[in-house]
Scaffold this active site. Structure first.
Site, PDB file in Angstrom:
ATOM      1  N   GLU A 296       0.230 -18.908  39.381  1.00 24.15           N
ATOM      2  CA  GLU A 296      -0.521 -19.860  38.575  1.00 24.15           C
ATOM      3  C   GLU A 296       0.165 -20.113  37.231  1.00 24.15           C
ATOM      4  O   GLU A 296       0.416 -19.186  36.459  1.00 24.15           O
ATOM      5  CB  GLU A 296      -1.942 -19.336  38.340  1.00 24.15           C
ATOM      6  CG  GLU A 296      -2.772 -20.130  37.346  1.00 24.15           C
ATOM      7  CD  GLU A 296      -3.144 -21.508  37.855  1.00 24.15           C
ATOM      8  OE1 GLU A 296      -2.935 -22.484  37.108  1.00 24.15           O
ATOM      9  OE2 GLU A 296      -3.630 -21.603  38.990  1.00 24.15           O
ATOM     10  N   SER A 340      -2.758 -27.240  40.286  1.00 21.35           N
ATOM     11  CA  SER A 340      -2.525 -26.260  41.347  1.00 21.35           C
ATOM     12  C   SER A 340      -2.532 -26.906  42.723  1.00 21.35           C
ATOM     13  O   SER A 340      -1.699 -26.591  43.576  1.00 21.35           O
ATOM     14  CB  SER A 340      -3.586 -25.163  41.280  1.00 21.35           C
ATOM     15  OG  SER A 340      -3.478 -24.435  40.084  1.00 21.35           O
ATOM     16  N   HIS A 458      -4.550 -17.877  33.696  1.00 18.03           N
ATOM     17  CA  HIS A 458      -5.411 -19.060  33.612  1.00 18.03           C
ATOM     18  C   HIS A 458      -6.416 -18.815  32.500  1.00 18.03           C
ATOM     19  O   HIS A 458      -6.948 -17.709  32.374  1.00 18.03           O
ATOM     20  CB  HIS A 458      -6.123 -19.283  34.949  1.00 18.03           C
ATOM     21  CG  HIS A 458      -6.730 -20.640  35.111  1.00 18.03           C
ATOM     22  ND1 HIS A 458      -7.702 -21.127  34.271  1.00 18.03           N
ATOM     23  CD2 HIS A 458      -6.484 -21.624  36.018  1.00 18.03           C
ATOM     24  CE1 HIS A 458      -8.033 -22.346  34.654  1.00 18.03           C
ATOM     25  NE2 HIS A 458      -7.308 -22.670  35.708  1.00 18.03           N
ATOM     26  N   HIS A 513       2.822 -24.893  38.981  1.00 22.47           N
ATOM     27  CA  HIS A 513       3.146 -25.860  37.930  1.00 22.47           C
ATOM     28  C   HIS A 513       3.334 -25.070  36.646  1.00 22.47           C
ATOM     29  O   HIS A 513       3.131 -23.857  36.610  1.00 22.47           O
ATOM     30  CB  HIS A 513       2.028 -26.903  37.766  1.00 22.47           C
ATOM     31  CG  HIS A 513       0.672 -26.303  37.485  1.00 22.47           C
ATOM     32  ND1 HIS A 513       0.244 -25.974  36.216  1.00 22.47           N
ATOM     33  CD2 HIS A 513      -0.342 -25.941  38.309  1.00 22.47           C
ATOM     34  CE1 HIS A 513      -0.965 -25.462  36.268  1.00 22.47           C
ATOM     35  NE2 HIS A 513      -1.350 -25.412  37.536  1.00 22.47           N
TER      36      HIS A 513
END
Length: 665
Positions: A296, A340, A458, A513
């Site tokens: 992530e 994502s 995140h 990403h």
């Protein structure tokens, strides 16, 4: 307040006078505030006078829609002799419309801080996950969240008082002939405002894209408008990228197939134009396990050898960098998007990006859509999705279960996790579970494919407190979360390399990403740069220096695993004995970027084209005056339009089982 002195017929339209007056002033004030907040970028891109006048023009579009809502029903009220009822109806409807527009402005700064643009489809997509979104806002934007709630209450109260004032004013009734004279004029004003141009097509967000900075282009508009326009565009999703090319579908397929790395393949299926047989570059006696670890938000921003940063002299990703000594390391790998689900469709399905939502979410791709899992399941692999959060998020569970994944393991399966945060269990819990799964399956004959998707990196950046020594304060920061994600990765591979399954397993570690994408370029190329490494089994260390895309990973991975077969993916097998394509494609909002040999071509949805020279060291784009030659332009536009054609016609799939040729070793 004193009653406005207006002609009788205009007094009947008094709610609209207030509606336009109040909103033009308040939306203009917000726009001035954004100019102040982003002054450096705004002043470099445009002049204040043009910015404000363009903003007023954009506001007339949005306000015109509100006006049409009440003007078009006026004749119905007239026939019922209910002018006063129409006025009350108009006051309340326009008050709600005003609250929506101004509330969206209050929500805008936090959205810009995350996505570097005004609210778009991401705004309403995330509304489906209130718990995760609230946790992110509370931990990452707590001050602004509280301020926005207070300001929204104050705004609602203020608009309520204005509406009450209007309703207390003496009611006026004009004759039908007076209304008949003024109504066409009012409708004309609203319609001209909505169209905002005498051209055959009305204005849209691209009409206001007058600078090279996407954020500033969006600030000309209002957030209510950008959100509603995103909703409107949902009906065009199946053809979202057709605006990049005027080629016919047949010509698009023909141009794509002439790509040097594709032209020698056999495209022999009559109904699936991109389906072709890809032979493996390595022959193996038995199939390898295939493991994809999707990290992530772990962009090249955090990898020093890829031009990323260090914090207080420390690398944030030392364990990731160590993996290059054991496998194929990509120096110029680029993500296709900034979400994502965009990374998932590129890595797991090899699918090109579009302006639409990812195919992970779209209706026609929930069944019989090609993925690596659907390919491997034909070869009797056990296929699994492993996630520390809730698999329903972003529609992942539906997409995966309908497209080849036999098993989905998510947060509910972790009965005693070491750590559990807003987005699920920690990366250590996730990768410990992966290690256990691989250990158990090593005793079976059935090959195993698993996609493990991390989540610790995140917002709000929660992780086990004692796992790492923070590189900075506060503890729950992006840099510390990256350091923890790297720690969990290093711990897993230390176990994997010492395990029996290491020698019969191929691993791909890649980011979905980068973290927040921002910049004053139409395509901020450096924020699409991501790390990637393929390792395990008998793979020798190797550096891949040329430009590659996420869509190239799937064909490369199956080839290295020794699997030959029919696939519809148009990425390049980077293990094959052919020159590298040296190109990558990326989608950013309405713009499609094609990076090739350090030259970036940017396509707009209305046939615009921009060209730049990209310097990967300075990460700067320099405009190029020389246009593309026609064949090169056709090639880029064909690739840009291809995914919409494949999705719309449901062509991105494997043949029916009774006519397909099974994968061979």
């Amino acid at each position: 307040m004193q009653t406005l002195k207006l002609p009788l017929a205009l007094m009947v339209l008094r709610p609209l006078v207030y509606f336009y007056g109040i909103n033009l002033v308040l939306l203009g004030a917000f726009r001035l505030a954004y100019w102040y907040l982003y002054h450096e970028r705004a002043s470099a891109a445009t002049q204040l006078s043009h910015y404000l006048l363009s903003g007023v023009r954009a506001d007339f579009i949005m306000l015109g829609y509100g006006a049409l809502l009440v003007l078009l029903v006026l004749p119905i009220f007239l026939l019922a002799h209910a002018q006063q009822a129409w006025q009350r109806f108009s006051v309340w409807l326009l008050t709600l419309f005003s609250f929506f527009m101004l509330f969206m402005e209050l929500a805008t700064p936090a959205f810009i801080a995350q996505y570097d643009t005004r609210p778009n489809r991401l705004f309403f997509e995330y509304l489906a996950y209130p718990a995760e979104v609230f946790a992110t806002l509370w931990h990452g934007f707590r001050g602004w969240l509280i301020l926005s709630i207070v300001a929204s209450i104050a705004l609602g109260w203020g608009l309520f008082r204005v509406s009450q004032y209007q309703l207390r004013q003496p009611s006026h009734t004009a004759s039908r002939w007076q209304i008949a004279l003024i109504l066409p004029l009012a409708l004309a004003v609203a319609l001209i405002g909505v169209r905002s141009t005498w051209s055959h097509r009305p204005a849209n967000p691209a009409f206001f894209a007058t600078t090279a900075d996407p954020l500033i282009n969006s600030l000309h508009l209002s957030s209510g408008y950008t959100l509603l326009y995103a909703l409107y565009n949902l009906k065009h999703e199946s053809q979202a990228n057709r605006g990049y090319s005027q080629l016919s579908d047949a010509d698009i397929f023909a141009v794509v197939k002439t790509e040097p790395y594709l032209k020698n393949y056999q495209f022999s299926h009559p109904k699936l134009p991109t389906l072709h047989y890809q032979p493996a570059s390595i022959q193996r006696d038995k199939p390898l396990n295939i493991v994809i670890i999707l990290e992530e938000s772990l962009g090249a921003t955090f990898v020093p050898s890829l031009g990323g940063k260090t914090v207080n002299g420390q690398s944030l990703t030392p364990n990731l960098e160590q993996l290059k000594q054991h496998g194929w390391w990509f120096e110029q790998l680029y993500a296709t998007g900034i979400r994502s689900v965009r990374g998932i469709e590129a890595v797991v399905a090899g699918f090109l990006p579009t302006r639409a939502r990812s195919t992970v979410k779209l209706t026609h791709s929930q069944r019989d859509f090609f993925t690596l899992a659907s390919l491997l399941r034909q070869q009797h692999y056990h296929t699994e999705f492993l996630y520390g959060g809730e698999a329903h998020f972003d529609n992942m569970a539906s997409f995966f279960s309908g497209n080849g994944f036999a098993s989905i393991v998510d947060q509910r399966a972790f009965t005693e996790p070491k750590f559990e945060g807003s987005w699920g269990v920690s990366d250590e819990d996730l990768l410990d579970r992966l290690h256990q799964q691989l250990m158990q399956r090593d005793d079976t004959e059935q090959p195993y494919f698993v996609l493990a998707f991390s989540s610790s990196n995140h917002e709000p950046f929660e992780y086990p407190a004692d796992a790492i020594t923070p590189v900075e304060q506060p503890v729950h920061s992006l840099n510390n979360a990256v350091r923890y994600a790297d720690h969990a990765l290093g711990k897993f591979f230390a176990q994997a390399m010492a395990s029996d399954y290491w020698h019969n397993t191929l691993f791909l570690v890649v980011a979905d990403h980068d973290t927040r994408v921002y910049g004053d370029d139409l395509i901020p190329v450096s924020k699409f740069h991501i790390p990637g490494v393929i390792l395990g089994a008998d793979l020798s260390p190797k550096t891949i220096p040329h430009i590659a895309s996420q869509i190239d990973l799937l064909p490369t991975l199956i080839s290295l695993a020794g699997l030959s077969g029919f696939i519809p993916a148009v990425g390049q097998d980077l293990s094959a004995a052919q020159p590298p394509a040296n190109r990558a494609m990326m989608q950013f909002g309405d713009y499609f970027g094609w990076l090739e040999h350090q030259q970036l071509t940017v396509l707009g949805a209305d046939q615009q084209e921009f060209r730049y020279q990209y310097d990967p060291i300075s990460k700067q784009l320099t405009p190029l005056a020389m246009p593309l030659i026609e064949t090169q332009e056709q090639r880029i536009r064909a690739f840009a339009a291809l995914p919409s054609v494949l999705y719309q016609q449901r062509l991105y799939r494997l043949p029916e089982p009774n006519i397909s040729q099974e994968l061979t070793h």
